[in-house]
Design a protein around this motif. Structure first.
Motif, mmCIF file in Angstrom:
data_model
loop_
_atom_site.group_PDB
_atom_site.id
_atom_site.type_symbol
_atom_site.label_atom_id
_atom_site.label_comp_id
_atom_site.label_asym_id
_atom_site.label_seq_id
_atom_site.Cartn_x
_atom_site.Cartn_y
_atom_site.Cartn_z
ATOM 1 N N UNK A 10 0.852 -1.187 0.000
ATOM 2 C CA UNK A 10 0.000 0.000 0.000
ATOM 3 C C UNK A 10 0.892 1.243 0.000
ATOM 4 N N UNK A 11 0.345 2.339 -0.518
ATOM 5 C CA UNK A 11 1.087 3.594 -0.560
ATOM 6 C C UNK A 11 0.194 4.729 -0.085
ATOM 7 N N UNK A 12 0.830 5.774 0.426
ATOM 8 C CA UNK A 12 0.047 6.946 0.824
ATOM 9 C C UNK A 12 -0.227 7.794 -0.424
ATOM 10 N N UNK A 17 5.616 4.076 0.087
ATOM 11 C CA UNK A 17 5.116 2.729 0.397
ATOM 12 C C UNK A 17 4.934 2.489 1.886
ATOM 13 N N UNK A 18 3.886 1.734 2.204
ATOM 14 C CA UNK A 18 3.617 1.373 3.595
ATOM 15 C C UNK A 18 4.418 0.126 3.947
ATOM 16 N N UNK A 19 5.079 0.159 5.087
ATOM 17 C CA UNK A 19 5.880 -0.983 5.532
ATOM 18 C C UNK A 19 4.973 -2.081 6.068
ATOM 19 N N UNK A 20 5.116 -3.310 5.570
ATOM 20 C CA UNK A 20 4.277 -4.405 6.086
ATOM 21 C C UNK A 20 4.777 -4.863 7.447
ATOM 22 N N UNK A 21 3.852 -5.122 8.363
ATOM 23 C CA UNK A 21 4.234 -5.642 9.675
ATOM 24 C C UNK A 21 4.354 -7.163 9.584
ATOM 25 N N UNK A 22 5.494 -7.693 10.042
ATOM 26 C CA UNK A 22 5.743 -9.132 9.996
ATOM 27 C C UNK A 22 5.172 -9.768 11.257
ATOM 28 N N UNK A 175 3.529 9.843 8.623
ATOM 29 C CA UNK A 175 3.413 8.539 7.974
ATOM 30 C C UNK A 175 4.777 7.849 7.915
ATOM 31 N N UNK A 176 5.809 8.598 7.538
ATOM 32 C CA UNK A 176 7.149 8.020 7.432
ATOM 33 C C UNK A 176 7.642 7.502 8.774
#
Length: 216
Positions: A10-12, A17-22, A175-176
């Motif tokens: 996903x992106x804002x 880009x949005x960082x995926x949570x593992x 966001x960053x």
């Protein structure tokens, strides 16, 4: 992170880009885990996020310095316009005034005495004659003359644009920083998972060694 995962990120609204949570490290790394490669990718992603954060922080400072200057310039030009309109109204109504009224309104035709900034701590006094034109710095050592209404319109437009840009920059910075936090958590989770895995492997090898020794 695989290319497939990157493509689906996903992106804002500005494309960050949005960082995926593992959530499940073992599932993320797959059947043939390579924590070292995953950690390298995380560090690369963190470096990109921090680079963007640094650039946007500098831009925010620039806008926060620029907006007060635009506001002060706009206030001054609006003051000149209001003063000129006041003089015009006084002139139009002068035919209806008697001599005593005219004597009381002499200040309306006098030059405006003010100070202007030469340097951070150095000011000079000046007298401003009645004018319908101002000169505005546009940047890159460019100055242009504008009629007062056009100058007000331009400055209001620039102020609105700068305030909108500042709001966008602040939103992107928030966001960053969320993404940086997520990537730092991901890094810690993968590192801890790898430490635990290595410890379990050593314990398993030690047990197998003891069994072999007894069998021998």
């Amino acid at each position: 992170m695989s290319k497939l995962a990157t493509d689906k990120q996903e992106r804002n609204p500005r494309g960050i880009p949005k960082a995926p949570f593992i959530a499940d490290v073992a599932e993320f790394l797959g059947p043939d885990p390579s924590p070292e490669n995953a950690l390298k990718e995380f560090q690369a992603a963190l470096a990109k996020y921090r680079y963007m954060d640094h650039n946007l922080t500098q831009r925010r400072r620039g806008l926060e310095d620029k907006i007060p200057d635009i506001k002060k310039t706009l206030a001054m030009v609006e003051f000149l316009q209001e003063r000129r309109e006041g003089k015009s109204a006084a002139t139009e109504g002068s035919d209806d005034l008697d001599d005593d009224d005219l004597d009381g309104g002499e200040d309306a035709g006098q030059p405006l005495t003010t100070t202007f900034e030469l340097n951070d701590t150095l000011y000079a006094e000046a007298q401003l004659e009645d004018t319908d034109t101002v000169y505005l710095w546009l940047g890159a050592n460019v100055m242009l003359s504008y009629k007062l209404p056009a100058a007000i319109s331009l400055l209001r437009s620039k102020l609105e644009s700068a305030q909108s840009s500042l709001a966008t920059v602040i939103e992107d910075l928030e966001f960053l920083r969320e993404q940086i936090t997520v990537m730092e958590v991901n890094t810690a989770r993968v590192y801890n998972w790898d430490v635990k895995r290595r410890r379990e492997l050593r314990e398993k090898e030690a047990k197998e060694g003891k069994v072999e020794a007894k069998a021998g």
